[in-house]
Structures are given as structure tokens and as C-alpha cells.
Design an enzyme around this catalytic site. Sequence first.
Site, PDB file in Angstrom:
ATOM      1  N   HIS A  63      35.415 -24.935  28.801  1.00 44.48           N
ATOM      2  CA  HIS A  63      34.529 -24.083  29.586  1.00 44.48           C
ATOM      3  C   HIS A  63      33.420 -23.474  28.734  1.00 44.48           C
ATOM      4  O   HIS A  63      32.269 -23.403  29.151  1.00 44.48           O
ATOM      5  CB  HIS A  63      35.366 -22.979  30.235  1.00 44.48           C
ATOM      6  N   TYR A  66      31.658 -26.835  26.000  1.00 48.79           N
ATOM      7  CA  TYR A  66      31.092 -28.076  26.542  1.00 48.79           C
ATOM      8  C   TYR A  66      31.416 -29.265  25.629  1.00 48.79           C
ATOM      9  O   TYR A  66      30.612 -30.158  25.450  1.00 48.79           O
ATOM     10  CB  TYR A  66      29.572 -27.954  26.721  1.00 48.79           C
ATOM     11  N   SER A 113      29.699 -22.393  38.146  1.00 49.33           N
ATOM     12  CA  SER A 113      30.890 -22.627  38.971  1.00 49.33           C
ATOM     13  C   SER A 113      31.874 -21.479  38.803  1.00 49.33           C
ATOM     14  O   SER A 113      31.902 -20.823  37.763  1.00 49.33           O
ATOM     15  CB  SER A 113      31.573 -23.912  38.510  1.00 49.33           C
ATOM     16  N   HIS A 114      32.642 -21.211  39.818  1.00 46.12           N
ATOM     17  CA  HIS A 114      33.810 -20.325  39.687  1.00 46.12           C
ATOM     18  C   HIS A 114      34.923 -20.939  40.522  1.00 46.12           C
ATOM     19  O   HIS A 114      35.512 -20.294  41.386  1.00 46.12           O
ATOM     20  CB  HIS A 114      33.468 -18.902  40.127  1.00 46.12           C
ATOM     21  N   GLN A 260      39.967 -12.506  37.291  1.00 40.27           N
ATOM     22  CA  GLN A 260      39.335 -11.213  37.117  1.00 40.27           C
ATOM     23  C   GLN A 260      39.164 -10.522  38.469  1.00 40.27           C
ATOM     24  O   GLN A 260      39.058 -11.156  39.493  1.00 40.27           O
ATOM     25  CB  GLN A 260      37.961 -11.366  36.473  1.00 40.27           C
ATOM     26  N   ASP A 288      25.626 -10.539  28.336  1.00 40.42           N
ATOM     27  CA  ASP A 288      26.649 -10.142  29.291  1.00 40.42           C
ATOM     28  C   ASP A 288      27.999 -10.626  28.805  1.00 40.42           C
ATOM     29  O   ASP A 288      28.087 -11.539  27.984  1.00 40.42           O
ATOM     30  CB  ASP A 288      26.355 -10.711  30.677  1.00 40.42           C
ATOM     31  N   SER A 333      37.424  -8.963  31.668  1.00 44.08           N
ATOM     32  CA  SER A 333      37.118  -7.868  32.590  1.00 44.08           C
ATOM     33  C   SER A 333      35.638  -7.934  32.934  1.00 44.08           C
ATOM     34  O   SER A 333      34.805  -8.213  32.073  1.00 44.08           O
ATOM     35  CB  SER A 333      37.433  -6.519  31.944  1.00 44.08           C
ATOM     36  N   GLY A 561      22.335 -24.456  33.207  1.00 40.59           N
ATOM     37  CA  GLY A 561      23.337 -24.866  34.181  1.00 40.59           C
ATOM     38  C   GLY A 561      24.714 -24.726  33.606  1.00 40.59           C
ATOM     39  O   GLY A 561      24.945 -23.956  32.678  1.00 40.59           O
ATOM     40  N   SER A 564      31.638 -27.964  35.083  1.00 44.52           N
ATOM     41  CA  SER A 564      32.993 -27.592  35.469  1.00 44.52           C
ATOM     42  C   SER A 564      33.832 -28.856  35.536  1.00 44.52           C
ATOM     43  O   SER A 564      33.608 -29.702  36.405  1.00 44.52           O
ATOM     44  CB  SER A 564      32.975 -26.890  36.832  1.00 44.52           C
TER      45      SER A 564
END
EC number: 6.3.5.3
Lengths: 769, 251
Positions: A63, A66, A113-114, A260, A288, A333, A561, A564
Site C-alpha cells: 500500500h 508500490y 481507494s479505501h 479507522q 497529512d 488514527s 493516483g 489498490s
Amino acid sequence: MTQETTAKFNIDTVANAAVTPEVELPWAELGLKQNEFEEILKVLGRRPTGAELAMYSVMWSEHCSYKSSKNHLRQFGAKVTEEMKKDMLVGIGENAGVTNLGDGWAVTFKIESHNSPSFVEPYQGAATGIGGIVRDIISMGARPVAVMDPLRFGAIDHPDTARVMHGAVAGIGGYGNSLGLPNIGGEMVFDAVYQGNPLVNALAVGVMRHEDIRLANASGKGNKVVLFGARTGGDGIGGASVLASESFDDTKPSKRPAVQVGDPFAEKVLIECCLELFKHSLVEGIQDLGAAGISCATSELASNGDGGMQVELTSVLLRDHTLTPGEILMSESQERMMAVVTPENIKAFEAVMEKWNVEYSWLGEVTDTGRLIITWDGEVIVDVDPRTVAHDGPVYDRPYARPSWQDELQANHFNGSAADSERPATSGALAAAVTELVSSPNMCDKSWITKQYDRYVGGNTALAFPDDSGVIRVDEETGLGVALSTDANGRYTYLDPFQGAQLALAEAYRNVATTGAVPMAVSDCLNFGSPEDPDVMWQLAEAIRGLSDACMELSVPVTGGNVSLYNQTGTTAIHPSPVVAVLGKLDDVARRTPSGWREDGQAIYLLGTTADELDGSEWANLRGHLGGVPPRVDLKAEHTLGEILINASRDGMIDAAHDLSEGGLAAALAESALRYGVGARVSLGEVAERDGVDLFTLLFSESQARAIVSVPRSEEVRFNDMCTARGFAHARIGVVDSATEALEITGVDSLPLDALREAHEGTLPKYFG
Amino acid sequence: MTELPLIGSAAVADAPLSGARIGVVTFPGTLDDRDAARAVRLAGAEAVSLWHADTELADVDAVVVPGGFSYGDYLRAGAIARFAPLMGKIVDAANSDAKLPVLGICNGFQILTESHLLPGSMVKNDHLKFICRNQVLRVENSNTAWTSDYTQGQEITVPLKNQDGQYIADEKTLDELEAEGRVVFRYVGFNPNGSRRDIAGISNAAGNVVGLMPHPEHAVEAGFGPETAGEFSVDGLGFFTSVLSQIVGGK
């Protein structure tokens, strides 16, 4: 703001690691391969500490690193012309790419993606997907202005689909609506291949002035490192429970949730707080915290900067004081950011935090040692070259080969198949077929979903679902704005990954041009199965090769991008699903072209030509057939069609435009009529004869590079001349006529709009309440 | 950072001719404050940003409490926001002889009921989902500070978007509201959330305080609001021109 107490652990320090090479480490449980662990030993010249192992294991995961796709993804950076670089202010590699919009404006967008979390816990998985992508946009210095959600779920009638549907849609709405970001579009595809692996992708777009672009790097010795936003908890720690061996405390929970949990209020405050920091230029670098949390933020900030970083981990504000150093480093978190601040700006930074009631803690500072050093109560537990964590992870040339079944699959055409034996031919059967199509799961009205999303907030939404693209105004004075569309067709890509990926780009490009916007940039979310399966790896390699080629031909660069992988259940992978987002620019969003007919008497034109291309189509899908080859790709034709649509929109030659894609001409005609409830009379005989196809094929084939437009009578000559001058096939197929209150197609029984609407809008409520 | 002109443009940044100043309150979690400010400006007044922690009303002539999810609305919509220092000032000014005009939209309406400026409360929509749609409303009272530019019984279309929009009150309160003409807006054609007696908005007895769930500030500009057959509604602008007329007339 220090902790009241510092948890006491049997800390595995660097000094301890150096003298205890024999200690067994749980590298396999953390997902590392033997060769990867050996590489870590080599890089460090000793065994890693528990904390270092935690960092490497998450940062070297598929993830984050890559590692399986990197060698192929390079093509997106390599196949770029000078022309394509012209408007690219920030390219691949940062949190999100940045494109120049002109007039001093820049736009940044990215799709991610998630998927897995959204299957395990649909509400939180989808919600935090929005949260993560929005923080990527803030990290670039931009104000987020809109989101979009391409969704792919299992069969509409499978009992588990409702669970995922209700949860994911409520999660996207619950989080996105609370951020004040309009949701302007997306996709909804149902297919049994996604049953155990639903795809929840999320796109966010933000805008900024050129001078406000921020990058994730830690520069300037002595500058301070600060973590702010939500506290760090035990959520999102995948497999970290094995690190419990660090702890003396047996009372802590043994298994922590790997999904999360989002707090959209915290995120909204974080957005406003960051924008205020940017406004007063109070941060030197910002990042972030998403996947891999503090491990990722510290190692990326440090390795993108000019030196090193020293961080005291006990300064991290915690929700759960029993977390071990490794867990703190791995925690995902939500709603957290890390920034680098000069000593002079500390007071001003703190004032902004106090104003927004955002918690923060100063963790350490930028150094010139070239090392990332993390201490726990002063004892060194991590001492690494940050590049080895963030950038120099393993890279694999996974074996790939064209699947043995690919030839047989491609030979199995719809035309002539058993499923094709009852091709509708009578006027009654054709009308029934149109109704069946527009009420089918993939072609039906999606407002059951979109009415749960706020499309108005911000006051700048010029177009949203169900138009071809979402359009957002950027500059209220000039009307400058952007259009966005996301598209993918898993069936096409399954039949031919190279062409399927190109068709995804072609459709998104066409959708953007259909609203009158000039396509400028691409972001992609490559959803595939396991890279360890040579068949899947071939699909991925082919898709990337096809997409990168097509981007160069259409002159739209990929600016960022996400990949996934491992979207499969057992050995059965999803259809390869490269979701392509195209961003376009409109000089004045007031000129955007909607998809629906409005004015009686306007001529309806069909642009492009139709061949018998039903393989992989929605119609074939409805008849349970999947085989053959996808519609032919013609990027030159797509480019010319785009120019026609953009010029016609700019010069006021068309009042409505709708692209032809899934469901072909039948779907496009029905959708343009239903958009505003205005019907039309259509005659397709001449076009069918010109293209050498029967009426059914003309209506249901999914040939590419086509669109329908409505042209005011006064503009017909000019419009015809423009199409002729560009040598692009165009034919007048009908006239807008509200009095009919129906879609009247010669050779097809009349389709009253009321009945058509009922069929179109009834499907999702029928299954989901 | 250059502030994005999401709050209108430089062209209208100069104080407008009317001289009217309308405050727009921002709480942590407020979402539609920029939109409310834009609507104020398009109507011809000056939009004044008010921060929840402010202790003065900055000499504004009227106040809009906009929509959003103040403090996340995790406890109960508007329950925490009502305790903001500025809310005390707003309540006092609304109840004073000067009768400061106050408009609460969506979360703002919820905050006004929590502040007891308006009776009743909002609970979760009867269908339990967030709903975003273009909503037709009937103006039941065109004599309030915020509705004087409409005609009695006029039907207007504005967006509605909320999770907790079901207006409830006891029967006695509802009867009183009806009897005193304080039901200002009613849903027409479709009740989107199960509100009692199709009530979309109400006023206080004096008519200077109005609250409603739908969003007039999102129907003020052609091209960016609710559309029917390609025609955009700017029906929401009347709220802001109404109060402007009163302010200018009173000066």
C-alpha cells in the site's frame, strides 16, 4: 501539553538492538518477506528495534511502497511531452499533483481507494476514505472544494450488497456532508465480481493561488516539528498486536480494530485551521497522516527535506496511554497533520491552534544529521536514514504473462452467441429492451445515493450528478472553473486490459469535454487483484501501458493516483478496474453544457459512427454474456469529438450534450429526455443505413467517440460546417418536442416519459428501501 | 495565503449603497457561512463575519445563523452552539426593543430552538437518512422581517439538505403557532422529513426571528442552485432583500 504520565515499557532501544542480534522479531507477522527483512538488516547493519521494524513493515507494505507496481508506474512519468508539462505545477510523488488553471489559480485533485476497510466496516471505511483524500488536498495548500465517489459493489440482489451499500453511502454522506464539500458525481456499478471486494474510491479536488502551493518537506535546521489535530489512538493498527511483546502490561486489549474511525467535525476544523496557517505562512512543510501514520509522516517529511529529524515519541498526545512506541508509530488514527514551523512562528502557530481549539504537541526538530532519530523518554528507539524507510523500499519485477484463458475469452463474441439469439427486432421488443436497459442496476437512476449527499454547499456547483461531469466554479468574478469525471469499465478491461484502461480514459475525457471543459490532467486509481498472480500482474502491466500511452496521445498528464492490489477472494480476482479521473477547465462555468434537452424545436445530432460492438456491453451483461473484445479505441476520434464539443459549447452552438458510453445510444437518448422531462422525436433509419447496422445495434452497441447534442435552429449551419471541416461524422437524428411527453423513436414503440421515469427511478429503492 | 474569493468578489467588497450590515455567524463546524455571506452581498448589504467566541455584535443590523454541523452535532443539533458567548448577545438583541432581525437556517434553526428564541425542536428525519433535494415551500406569513418581499401564499423553490430536519413540538405549541400566524413556511407536495403539520419554518411572536430547515441562501444565483427544466430558482434572495428593506426603511 505533555502527557501526564509516560507509559513504562521494556523499551527496545537501538543500543539494545546492537548488542542483542539474537532476538527473534515478528517480521513475518508484520507482513515482511524473508528477503525484505534481510534487506533491513543490511540497511541498518544490525537488527532493527521493535519500533524500527514497525516503521519498515508499514512503509514497505504494498500500500505504501508500490513495490509491485512501481516499475510499471514509471511510464506515467516517462511518457510525458513538453506540451503536457506546460501546466503541471507539481507532478507525481507529492500528496497530490497541481495543475495551472491560469489567472494565478491552481487546482489539485487526486483519487484514492479505501476498498478493504469499506468491506469490513462500510460506514467508517467509506467515511475515512473521504477524510484521507481531503487531507491530501489540504496538504498541498489548497482549499478542498468538492468530492466524488466511484463505487463498485456486488450483485444488486445479493444480501450482503445492501449492507455495503447502506453503510458506504451513509458513511460518504455522513463524513462529506459534515465537511461542507459538495459531492458532485461518481459511479455506481453492480457486478458479482465485486461481492467480496467492493471498490470504494474517493476523489477530492481543491483550489489555491499559485503562491500558496505547499509541499511535504522538512527543511531548515532547528525548525520545529509539530503534530496537530486528533489524538493518536489504537485504531487502524494492522497486525500490530504482535508488538504487545514490548509491553509489560497484560491488561491492555489484545486485539485492536484495524479500521479507522472518522470524526468529520475534527476534520472540518482541521481544514479551516490549516487554511489559516497557510494564509499567514506559518508552516514550512506539511504532511497529512494517512496510511502508516507517524512512520510515514516523519520519514517522508525528513527524506523530502534537506537533512534529518529528531522526534520524542512520548510527546505524542494519546487517546490510549497503553500504546507501545511501535503502535504509536503505526497508528492510522484520522484527522491528524504534521507540520514544520520556524521558531519565530511558534507563537503565531499556537494562536491559530487555540482559536480553533485544535490540540497540538511539539515533537522535535529538523536536524542536519541526515538521520531520522526517534526517542522514547530520551532513549533512542529509531535511528535510520529516512530515505530507506520512505523511498528505498523493495521493488519487485513480478512475473506476468497473458492468461491462458484470454484467447478463448476474446473469441467468445456476443454476436452469434446463445445469449444473442433473441435479439429484439420488433418495435414492441425494442421498446421493452430500452425500458429494461434504463431500469437495469447499472443504468438506472442513482439518486437514491446522490440525494444522501449535499451537492449545494459552497454555492459553486454548476453541474453535478446526473450530468456527464461535475462542474465547480473556482473564481466568482470570472466564472473560471473545473469539470471532473471518473470512469472505468471492469468488463472491457477484463476482456482487454490495454484497451480497457484506454477506454476508461476516453470516457472520462469525453465526459469532461461534453460539458464544454478542456481536459487538462488525469488521476487514476488502479484497482486490481493479487500482483503475485501472473495473470493479474499482466492485467496491471497492460492497463498501465495502455493508459500511459493514451494519456500521451490525448496530451493529458497523470498527476497522481493510487494503486489498490489484492482485491480478490481466494484465487478469484475482481475485474481489473482502473478508475480514471479527468479534470478539465472551463473559462466560464456559466457556459457549461448540461445533458438534458430543454427547448422545443432544437435539432438532435448524433456525432460519431456505430459498429456492431456489443461485446462487454450492458446489453450483453443483461443477457449474462461476457466475452469477445471491447469496443475499438480511436483516440484521434476522441480528440476531434472533444474539440467539437468544447468549441460548440464555447460558441453557443449547442444547448445540451450527452456522451454515449455504457448502454449506448438508447441510454443516452433516455437520459437526455428524463433529465428535464422533455421528450423528442427521433428517426435513426439514415444513420443505420450509413453505418450498416440494424436499429437494435445502433441503439445498444457501445461504439466509442460518440455523443448526442441538441442544436438551436439558428446554429445548425454553423454546427454542420464545423463538423464537416473536421471531417467528423454527424447526423441529424431528431428534434426536441416536449408535446410528445415521450421518447418517440421511429421503429420503436412510443416510450412515454412517465413510464420511462418510473422504470429508471424504481430500481434502487426496490432493492434498498 | 491569498484568501479565496469564495465569499464573493472584490467587485462587491466595497460597502454597498444600502449601508446595511448583516452578520453571519461561524461556529466550529459551520458549513454554509460563505453561502449566507454571498446571499447577503447579492441582496445589496454588507456581510460581516461574526465568530462564535466574539462578545460583541459589531453593530450589525441583522444576523444570519447559517447551516452546518456545529461542534459536529454529536450531542444534539445546536445543543452546544447555543452556549457560545455570541449567542447570548444575539438572544438579548433579538428580545430587546430594537428587535434585531435573526434568521436561522438549518443548523441555525436548530440553534435558535435550542436557544429558546423559537419553540419546538428538530429530530432525525423520519426516513433516518440525510436528504438533499429541491424543495417547494409555501410562504404562509409574508409579514415577518425576513419574508416581506414575498406574497402571502407564494410558492418558492429552495434546496433542502439535512439529517435532523423533522420539526416537532407539542400540540398546544403547534396550535399556538398556527393561531398566531407564526408558521412561516410549509412544505408543499412532499414532506421530506416527517415534520409536524408540514412545517418548514416558524417565527417568534414579534416576527423578527425566523428559522427554517431549507436553505434560501442556496437559491440566490442563476446557475448555482435548484433548477427545474434548466431554469434556476433565485427564490431565496427574497429573505435577504426583505430584511434589507426593513433595515433601510428603519434608518
